[in-house]
Design a protein around this motif. Structure first.
Motif, short mmCIF file in Angstrom:
data_model
loop_
_atom_site.label_atom_id
_atom_site.label_comp_id
_atom_site.label_asym_id
_atom_site.label_seq_id
_atom_site.Cartn_x
_atom_site.Cartn_y
_atom_site.Cartn_z
N GLU A 126 0.82 -1.20 0.00
CA GLU A 126 0.00 0.00 0.00
C GLU A 126 0.86 1.26 0.00
OE1 GLU A 126 -2.61 -0.35 3.34
OE2 GLU A 126 -3.46 -2.22 2.59
N GLN A 127 1.91 1.27 0.83
CA GLN A 127 2.76 2.44 0.90
C GLN A 127 3.55 2.63 -0.38
OE1 GLN A 127 5.02 1.93 4.47
NE2 GLN A 127 3.42 2.80 5.75
N SER A 128 4.00 1.54 -0.99
CA SER A 128 4.74 1.67 -2.25
C SER A 128 3.83 2.20 -3.35
CB SER A 128 5.39 0.35 -2.66
OG SER A 128 4.41 -0.64 -2.87
N CYS A 129 2.56 1.89 -3.27
CA CYS A 129 1.59 2.44 -4.23
C CYS A 129 1.46 3.95 -4.02
CB CYS A 129 0.24 1.75 -4.07
SG CYS A 129 -0.98 2.22 -5.29
N ASN A 130 1.41 4.38 -2.77
CA ASN A 130 1.31 5.81 -2.46
C ASN A 130 2.55 6.58 -2.92
OD1 ASN A 130 -1.20 5.51 -1.30
ND2 ASN A 130 -0.38 5.26 0.76
#
Length: 104
Positions: free
Chosen positions: A2-6
């Protein structure tokens, strides 16, 4: 995931994962166990093992889609990419080490 997507460090799909791997900007590859047809991702584990790239499988396309913040299932795989000065570097290294422990 999720954070890498952000942080715009996530590429979704078998073609994108293969492309980032070939360019040398992939940190690790995540694939789905229920990819159909399976031939879409059969080359990725072989490539990853040749270049000592960490990879892992998740149970379903739907689970990978949710992890990538996509409303529909991700077809086959995704790749977390390298980005200079990223705040996720330590978290990515932690995930890589966890994957490598599982592969041994």
């Amino acid at each position: 995931m999720e954070q890498s997507c952000n942080y715009k460090q996530l590429q979704k799909g078998a073609n994108e994962a293969t492309e980032t791997f070939n360019r040398g900007i992939s940190e690790f590859i995540v694939m789905t166990a229920d990819a159909e047809p399976l031939e879409i991702i059969l080359h990725l584990p072989l490539l990853c093992e040749d270049k000592d790239m960490p990879y892992m499988f998740v149970c379903s396309k739907q689970a990978l889609g949710w992890a990538c913040w996509v409303s529909r299932p991700v077809i086959a795989s995704c790749s977390v990419t390298i980005k200079e000065g990223s705040q996720l570097k330590q978290q990515i290294q932690s995930v890589q080490q966890s994957i490598e422990r599982l592969l041994v």
